[in-house]
Design an enzyme around this catalytic site. Sequence first.
Site, PDB file in Angstrom:
ATOM      1  N   ARG A  73       1.654  13.780   7.130  1.00  0.00           N
ATOM      2  CA  ARG A  73       2.472  14.011   8.328  1.00  0.00           C
ATOM      3  C   ARG A  73       3.954  14.170   7.980  1.00  0.00           C
ATOM      4  O   ARG A  73       4.755  14.602   8.792  1.00  0.00           O
ATOM      5  CB  ARG A  73       2.285  12.848   9.321  1.00  0.00           C
TER       6      ARG A  73
ATOM      7  N   LEU B  34       0.837  -1.206   0.000  1.00  0.00           N
ATOM      8  CA  LEU B  34       0.000   0.000   0.000  1.00  0.00           C
ATOM      9  C   LEU B  34       0.870   1.255   0.000  1.00  0.00           C
ATOM     10  O   LEU B  34       1.712   1.444   0.883  1.00  0.00           O
ATOM     11  CB  LEU B  34      -0.910   0.022   1.227  1.00  0.00           C
TER      12      LEU B  34
ATOM     13  N   ALA C   5      55.711  13.202 -11.046  1.00  0.00           N
ATOM     14  CA  ALA C   5      54.795  14.195 -10.480  1.00  0.00           C
ATOM     15  C   ALA C   5      54.377  15.191 -11.556  1.00  0.00           C
ATOM     16  O   ALA C   5      55.196  15.607 -12.375  1.00  0.00           O
ATOM     17  CB  ALA C   5      55.486  14.922  -9.330  1.00  0.00           C
TER      18      ALA C   5
ATOM     19  N   GLY D 250      -8.683   5.369   2.533  1.00  0.00           N
ATOM     20  CA  GLY D 250      -8.312   4.498   3.644  1.00  0.00           C
ATOM     21  C   GLY D 250      -7.684   3.192   3.192  1.00  0.00           C
ATOM     22  O   GLY D 250      -7.738   2.824   2.018  1.00  0.00           O
TER      23      GLY D 250
ATOM     24  N   LYS E 180      40.850   8.900 -15.012  1.00  0.00           N
ATOM     25  CA  LYS E 180      39.528   8.818 -15.642  1.00  0.00           C
ATOM     26  C   LYS E 180      39.557   7.850 -16.810  1.00  0.00           C
ATOM     27  O   LYS E 180      40.409   7.975 -17.692  1.00  0.00           O
ATOM     28  CB  LYS E 180      39.079  10.189 -16.132  1.00  0.00           C
TER      29      LYS E 180
HETATM   30  C1  UD1 Z   1      -1.762   1.932   9.880  1.00  0.00           C
HETATM   31  C2  UD1 Z   1      -2.830   1.071  10.604  1.00  0.00           C
HETATM   32  C3  UD1 Z   1      -2.428   0.906  12.070  1.00  0.00           C
HETATM   33  C4  UD1 Z   1      -1.046   0.289  12.163  1.00  0.00           C
HETATM   34  C5  UD1 Z   1      -0.031   1.105  11.359  1.00  0.00           C
HETATM   35  C6  UD1 Z   1       1.282   0.358  11.264  1.00  0.00           C
HETATM   36  C7  UD1 Z   1      -4.944   1.527   9.469  1.00  0.00           C
HETATM   37  C8  UD1 Z   1      -6.244   2.236   9.537  1.00  0.00           C
HETATM   38  N1  UD1 Z   1      -4.128   1.712  10.489  1.00  0.00           N
HETATM   39  O1  UD1 Z   1      -1.806   3.220  10.486  1.00  0.00           O
HETATM   40  O2  UD1 Z   1      -3.348   0.068  12.748  1.00  0.00           O
HETATM   41  O3  UD1 Z   1      -0.655   0.202  13.518  1.00  0.00           O
HETATM   42  O4  UD1 Z   1      -0.486   1.316   9.999  1.00  0.00           O
HETATM   43  O5  UD1 Z   1       2.265   1.137  10.701  1.00  0.00           O
HETATM   44  O6  UD1 Z   1      -4.732   0.782   8.535  1.00  0.00           O
HETATM   45  N2  UD1 Z   1      -2.575   4.031   2.290  1.00  0.00           N
HETATM   46  C9  UD1 Z   1      -3.147   3.860   1.048  1.00  0.00           C
HETATM   47  N3  UD1 Z   1      -4.360   4.411   0.819  1.00  0.00           N
HETATM   48  C10 UD1 Z   1      -5.047   5.119   1.771  1.00  0.00           C
HETATM   49  C11 UD1 Z   1      -4.446   5.283   3.035  1.00  0.00           C
HETATM   50  C12 UD1 Z   1      -3.208   4.718   3.254  1.00  0.00           C
HETATM   51  O7  UD1 Z   1      -2.560   3.226   0.170  1.00  0.00           O
HETATM   52  O8  UD1 Z   1      -6.151   5.576   1.459  1.00  0.00           O
HETATM   53  C13 UD1 Z   1      -1.232   3.450   2.519  1.00  0.00           C
HETATM   54  C14 UD1 Z   1      -0.181   4.491   2.922  1.00  0.00           C
HETATM   55  O9  UD1 Z   1       0.502   4.976   1.782  1.00  0.00           O
HETATM   56  C15 UD1 Z   1       0.726   3.712   3.847  1.00  0.00           C
HETATM   57  C16 UD1 Z   1      -0.172   2.634   4.431  1.00  0.00           C
HETATM   58  O10 UD1 Z   1      -1.313   2.559   3.604  1.00  0.00           O
HETATM   59  O11 UD1 Z   1       1.803   3.105   3.175  1.00  0.00           O
HETATM   60  C17 UD1 Z   1      -0.584   2.921   5.865  1.00  0.00           C
HETATM   61  O12 UD1 Z   1      -1.252   4.166   5.922  1.00  0.00           O
HETATM   62  P1  UD1 Z   1      -0.972   5.217   7.071  1.00  0.00           P
HETATM   63  O13 UD1 Z   1      -1.821   6.390   6.859  1.00  0.00           O
HETATM   64  O14 UD1 Z   1       0.474   5.429   7.220  1.00  0.00           O
HETATM   65  O15 UD1 Z   1      -1.549   4.391   8.326  1.00  0.00           O
HETATM   66  P2  UD1 Z   1      -1.148   4.536   9.848  1.00  0.00           P
HETATM   67  O16 UD1 Z   1      -1.843   5.697  10.431  1.00  0.00           O
HETATM   68  O17 UD1 Z   1       0.318   4.472  10.000  1.00  0.00           O
HETATM   69 CA    CA Z   2       2.059   4.581   8.659  1.00  0.00          CA
END
Ligand code: UD1
Ligand code: CA
Length: 463
Positions: A19, A12, A383, A81, A354
């Site tokens: 952040r 993902l 040299a 999400g 080179k």
């Molecule tokens: C997430 C988990 C949390 C876990 C943590 C571990 C969820 C809701 N929460 O939180 O329980 O402890 O990871 O590191 O899953 N992403 C997408 N599409 C989206 C949102 C996110 O592809 O719509 C991807 C982000 O790019 C990232 C990953 O999913 O690589 C996790 O997303 P992030 O927002 O970092 O989740 P956390 O708040 O860290």
């Molecule tokens: Ca994360």
Amino acid sequence: MKPSRELLVLVLAAGLGTRMKSSISKVLHKLNGKPMISHVLETTDKLKPAKTLIVAGRHNMRELKAMFPDREIALQGNPLGTAHAVLCGVKRLNDFSGDLLVLNGDTPLITAETIKGFISRHRRARNHLSIISFMASDPTGYGRIIRDRRKTPILIREEKDASPSEREIREVNSGVYLIKGDALGLLKRIKKNPLKGEYYLTDILELAHLKGYRCGVYPLGVEEEFLGINTKEELLRAQRLLRQRIVMKWVERDVAFIDEERVYISADAVIGPGTTIYPGVHIEGKTSIGKGCVIYPNVRIADSQIGDGVQLKDSSVIESALIDSDVVVGPFARVRPGSVIKKSARIGNFVEIKASVIGEGTKAQHLSYIGDAEVGEDVNVGAGTITCNYDGEKKHKTIIEKGVFIGSDTQFVAPVRIGRCSYIGAGSTITEDVPEFSLALSRVRQKNLKNWVKKRKKTRKGC
Ligand code: UD1
Ligand code: CA
């Protein structure tokens, strides 16, 4: 472990990463010289899955495609999400009945060993859903694993939704899941989280539990593997941990470090036993270093092969070069791409090489530029020797055969060939080929004008 044919991987990477407070996509931030997501992909490649799919967003699709032209990438149009991201990926997987491994692209320190152990646990237990958890020294920001009185995991509570007592829980979700193909239907039943307006993948545990599916939450690996990177501070922490991990790997293989906190070694580098590395050394890309070498302070080596017993002295730079065994380079030397330095040669201070071959036992100890040259064995480069390889339009070759002695401050105006065992008088500008066993001199004969100073009536102080 059953054949890896049954394994599909989703990484993902579509989140906005707000952040991180950066215009660069979060998963493309570099960690030890490589994008965060590359670390994850290289780890999952070791599992030999049938397919790996990256889920990208509109904001980083183009960059990811350019960076990984051979990988499959699914689009999550709007980042609604983590559950929605998985659904976007799953749409691309027709008739899938194996296990789906889901990982976050922002968790780069996870190891293949841990995931392999996880896959066997999941398969042995014949689970529909398995999750890796870990005991966080600081659980802030992670989803907490909620277990019932019999310690059965029943749901994951995200930080924002957690009660104060739930926030005390230190067992957290690592973001690594295995979902059996049959259980993927649960994804569609995940509801929008009212607080954040996102579909949380973490809700799958509660749904699976309520449906009576076999679920397992396993505390595996070590905490640092699961460091999720959401901020720049966490990026630096992960980088530090990765650096330590690489250094420890080489310490265990008999590489000595004078100060292990001040060396930067690429994950793709290889270092032989008995080699000593001083502080401030950078070893980049696919570099290999042989046995019993000494790499002195502030040396940078990129994509090069270094033989056994080589000494690279202080503040030298070696890029895309091949250095044979027992060579000494530096201090303050620069070996540029395409150079080959053969056995026991000496490249001294303020020498630049080179795209040249320097023969076995040849010495260029001081203040020289050797470019586009072929220098044979046992040549003495005086040299201040310069190859004038560029005529303003084209580069030309200088060939110096074996056993040649080059006096100091010589220029070779290329193209030019110096026959074997010849001598070049100091201060010569060589524009024509020199036959073997000859002496070439091109400077103006010295004239002494007797009493010239007195006649000039201007003696210097003290004369
Ligand atoms: C997430 C988990 C949390 C876990 C943590 C571990 C969820 C809701 N929460 O939180 O329980 O402890 O990871 O590191 O899953 N992403 C997408 N599409 C989206 C949102 C996110 O592809 O719509 C991807 C982000 O790019 C990232 C990953 O999913 O690589 C996790 O997303 P992030 O927002 O970092 O989740 P956390 O708040 O860290
Ligand atoms: Ca994360």
